[in-house]
Scaffold this motif. Structure first.
Motif, mmCIF file in Angstrom:
data_model
loop_
_atom_site.group_PDB
_atom_site.id
_atom_site.type_symbol
_atom_site.label_atom_id
_atom_site.label_comp_id
_atom_site.label_asym_id
_atom_site.label_seq_id
_atom_site.Cartn_x
_atom_site.Cartn_y
_atom_site.Cartn_z
ATOM 1 N N GLY A 244 38.680 31.912 -47.905
ATOM 2 C CA GLY A 244 38.992 31.302 -49.184
ATOM 3 C C GLY A 244 40.295 30.536 -49.211
ATOM 4 N N ASN A 245 40.957 30.398 -48.062
ATOM 5 C CA ASN A 245 42.202 29.631 -47.988
ATOM 6 C C ASN A 245 41.904 28.133 -48.031
ATOM 7 O OD1 ASN A 245 43.908 31.973 -47.527
ATOM 8 N ND2 ASN A 245 42.924 32.073 -45.516
ATOM 9 N N THR A 246 42.689 27.403 -48.799
ATOM 10 C CA THR A 246 42.497 25.964 -48.940
ATOM 11 C C THR A 246 42.924 25.232 -47.676
ATOM 12 O OG1 THR A 246 42.843 26.111 -51.325
ATOM 13 C CG2 THR A 246 43.097 23.925 -50.315
ATOM 14 N N LYS A 247 42.003 24.431 -47.133
ATOM 15 C CA LYS A 247 42.289 23.601 -45.963
ATOM 16 C C LYS A 247 42.623 22.173 -46.370
ATOM 17 C CE LYS A 247 39.322 24.040 -42.605
ATOM 18 N NZ LYS A 247 38.073 24.172 -41.854
ATOM 19 N N CYS A 248 42.013 21.726 -47.470
ATOM 20 C CA CYS A 248 42.168 20.344 -47.908
ATOM 21 C C CYS A 248 41.758 20.258 -49.377
ATOM 22 C CB CYS A 248 41.273 19.451 -47.047
ATOM 23 S SG CYS A 248 41.370 17.702 -47.389
ATOM 24 N N ARG A 249 42.447 19.392 -50.120
ATOM 25 C CA ARG A 249 42.061 19.096 -51.507
ATOM 26 C C ARG A 249 41.435 17.705 -51.516
ATOM 27 N NH1 ARG A 249 46.998 21.480 -51.468
ATOM 28 N NH2 ARG A 249 47.161 23.447 -52.597
ATOM 29 N N VAL A 250 40.401 17.542 -52.345
ATOM 30 C CA VAL A 250 39.637 16.293 -52.345
ATOM 31 C C VAL A 250 39.301 15.883 -53.774
ATOM 32 C CG1 VAL A 250 37.509 15.164 -51.531
ATOM 33 C CG2 VAL A 250 38.560 16.988 -50.156
ATOM 34 N N VAL A 251 39.319 14.589 -54.019
ATOM 35 C CA VAL A 251 38.717 14.033 -55.226
ATOM 36 C C VAL A 251 37.627 13.081 -54.748
ATOM 37 C CG1 VAL A 251 39.026 12.600 -57.271
ATOM 38 C CG2 VAL A 251 40.805 14.241 -56.620
ATOM 39 N N LEU B 285 26.296 7.273 -60.214
ATOM 40 C CA LEU B 285 24.899 7.674 -60.095
ATOM 41 C C LEU B 285 23.996 6.606 -60.692
ATOM 42 C CD1 LEU B 285 26.664 10.486 -60.433
ATOM 43 C CD2 LEU B 285 24.379 11.437 -60.201
ATOM 44 N N GLU B 286 22.817 6.505 -60.109
ATOM 45 C CA GLU B 286 21.820 5.553 -60.578
ATOM 46 C C GLU B 286 20.465 6.228 -60.488
ATOM 47 O OE1 GLU B 286 20.235 1.339 -58.839
ATOM 48 O OE2 GLU B 286 22.426 1.613 -58.923
ATOM 49 N N ASP B 287 19.742 6.263 -61.605
ATOM 50 C CA ASP B 287 18.421 6.888 -61.650
ATOM 51 C C ASP B 287 18.457 8.327 -61.131
ATOM 52 O OD1 ASP B 287 17.309 4.498 -62.662
ATOM 53 O OD2 ASP B 287 17.082 3.711 -60.629
ATOM 54 N N GLY B 288 19.519 9.066 -61.469
ATOM 55 C CA GLY B 288 19.597 10.477 -61.104
ATOM 56 C C GLY B 288 19.968 10.765 -59.666
ATOM 57 N N LYS B 289 20.423 9.734 -58.941
ATOM 58 C CA LYS B 289 20.826 9.928 -57.543
ATOM 59 C C LYS B 289 22.199 9.317 -57.299
ATOM 60 C CE LYS B 289 16.439 10.373 -55.140
ATOM 61 N NZ LYS B 289 15.726 9.994 -53.921
ATOM 62 N N LEU B 290 22.887 9.845 -56.289
ATOM 63 C CA LEU B 290 24.188 9.310 -55.911
ATOM 64 C C LEU B 290 23.994 7.918 -55.325
ATOM 65 C CD1 LEU B 290 25.645 12.493 -54.187
ATOM 66 C CD2 LEU B 290 25.766 11.839 -56.585
ATOM 67 N N ALA B 291 24.678 6.934 -55.917
ATOM 68 C CA ALA B 291 24.513 5.539 -55.490
ATOM 69 C C ALA B 291 25.745 4.993 -54.789
ATOM 70 C CB ALA B 291 24.187 4.665 -56.704
ATOM 71 N N GLU B 292 26.928 5.539 -55.140
ATOM 72 C CA GLU B 292 28.168 4.994 -54.594
ATOM 73 C C GLU B 292 29.216 6.098 -54.563
ATOM 74 O OE1 GLU B 292 30.620 0.805 -55.224
ATOM 75 O OE2 GLU B 292 29.139 1.437 -56.715
ATOM 76 N N HIS B 293 30.118 6.044 -53.567
ATOM 77 C CA HIS B 293 31.108 7.110 -53.372
ATOM 78 C C HIS B 293 32.465 6.581 -52.944
ATOM 79 C CE1 HIS B 293 33.069 9.985 -50.491
ATOM 80 N NE2 HIS B 293 32.986 10.745 -51.556
ATOM 81 N N TRP B 294 33.508 7.139 -53.570
ATOM 82 C CA TRP B 294 34.904 6.926 -53.177
ATOM 83 C C TRP B 294 35.522 8.308 -52.999
ATOM 84 C CZ3 TRP B 294 32.324 4.692 -57.127
ATOM 85 C CH2 TRP B 294 32.270 3.282 -57.194
ATOM 86 N N ASP B 295 36.581 8.413 -52.190
ATOM 87 C CA ASP B 295 37.257 9.703 -52.088
ATOM 88 C C ASP B 295 38.737 9.559 -51.766
ATOM 89 O OD1 ASP B 295 37.169 9.068 -49.363
ATOM 90 O OD2 ASP B 295 35.878 10.727 -48.832
ATOM 91 N N VAL B 296 39.473 10.609 -52.109
ATOM 92 C CA VAL B 296 40.889 10.735 -51.793
ATOM 93 C C VAL B 296 41.071 12.139 -51.248
ATOM 94 C CG1 VAL B 296 43.253 10.707 -52.688
ATOM 95 C CG2 VAL B 296 41.512 9.209 -53.714
ATOM 96 N N LEU B 297 41.754 12.263 -50.102
ATOM 97 C CA LEU B 297 41.944 13.567 -49.449
ATOM 98 C C LEU B 297 43.416 13.902 -49.355
ATOM 99 C CD1 LEU B 297 39.564 12.158 -46.996
ATOM 100 C CD2 LEU B 297 39.071 14.461 -47.758
ATOM 101 N N GLN B 298 43.727 15.173 -49.576
ATOM 102 C CA GLN B 298 45.091 15.673 -49.412
ATOM 103 C C GLN B 298 45.037 16.898 -48.506
ATOM 104 O OE1 GLN B 298 46.867 17.701 -52.758
ATOM 105 N NE2 GLN B 298 48.873 16.874 -52.265
ATOM 106 N N PRO B 299 45.311 16.714 -47.218
ATOM 107 C CA PRO B 299 45.302 17.861 -46.302
ATOM 108 C C PRO B 299 46.408 18.855 -46.653
ATOM 109 C CG PRO B 299 45.355 15.769 -45.107
ATOM 110 C CD PRO B 299 45.589 15.461 -46.544
ATOM 111 N N CYS B 300 46.146 20.118 -46.431
ATOM 112 C CA CYS B 300 47.162 21.152 -46.628
ATOM 113 C C CYS B 300 47.868 21.397 -45.316
ATOM 114 C CB CYS B 300 46.514 22.438 -47.113
ATOM 115 S SG CYS B 300 45.855 22.295 -48.773
ATOM 116 N N VAL B 301 49.159 21.616 -45.406
ATOM 117 C CA VAL B 301 49.944 21.900 -44.181
ATOM 118 C C VAL B 301 50.403 23.328 -44.164
ATOM 119 C CG1 VAL B 301 50.764 19.673 -43.400
ATOM 120 C CG2 VAL B 301 51.802 20.695 -45.396
#
Length: 112
Positions: free
Chosen positions: A84-91, A96-112
């Protein structure tokens, strides 16, 4: 199914249960990926994570918060180890389009 439910089910089945084929239910074939580390399309997403689940068999994501506006959902989550230790935080941000994932962006913050 609401957009948030689509995402919750996708995360459970695809990312946490490692059922690669579940992407067929939740992701459009022409899925647009804005992360330069993953190629375009649903099949590329499946290949990328099939490889990741081999190298990281305990890969797991915990959703902490979701915010929805129209057809866009932002997901704040943590990649955690088996203890349960956090390795990384993500947004992750999905359109969505017609009930499905159509496009994706992300931002990652690794834990040190």
């Amino acid at each position: 199914m609401t957009n948030k439910e689509v995402i919750q089910n996708f995360y459970k089945e695809f990312f946490n249960d490692h059922i690669i084929e579940s992407a067929d239910k939740y992701v459009r074939e022409d899925y647009i990926q804005h992360n330069p580390g993953v190629e375009q399309g649903r099949e590329a997403l499946k290949r990328a994570f099939a490889d990741k689940f081999v190298t990281e068999p305990t890969f797991h994501l915990n959703i902490k918060m979701m915010i929805e506006e129209n057809d866009v959902v932002a997901v704040y989550l943590k990649n955690v180890d088996p203890q349960g230790n956090t390795k990384c935080r993500v947004v992750d941000i999905y359109r969505l389009e017609d009930g499905k994932l159509a496009e994706h962006w992300d931002v990652l913050q690794p834990c040190v």
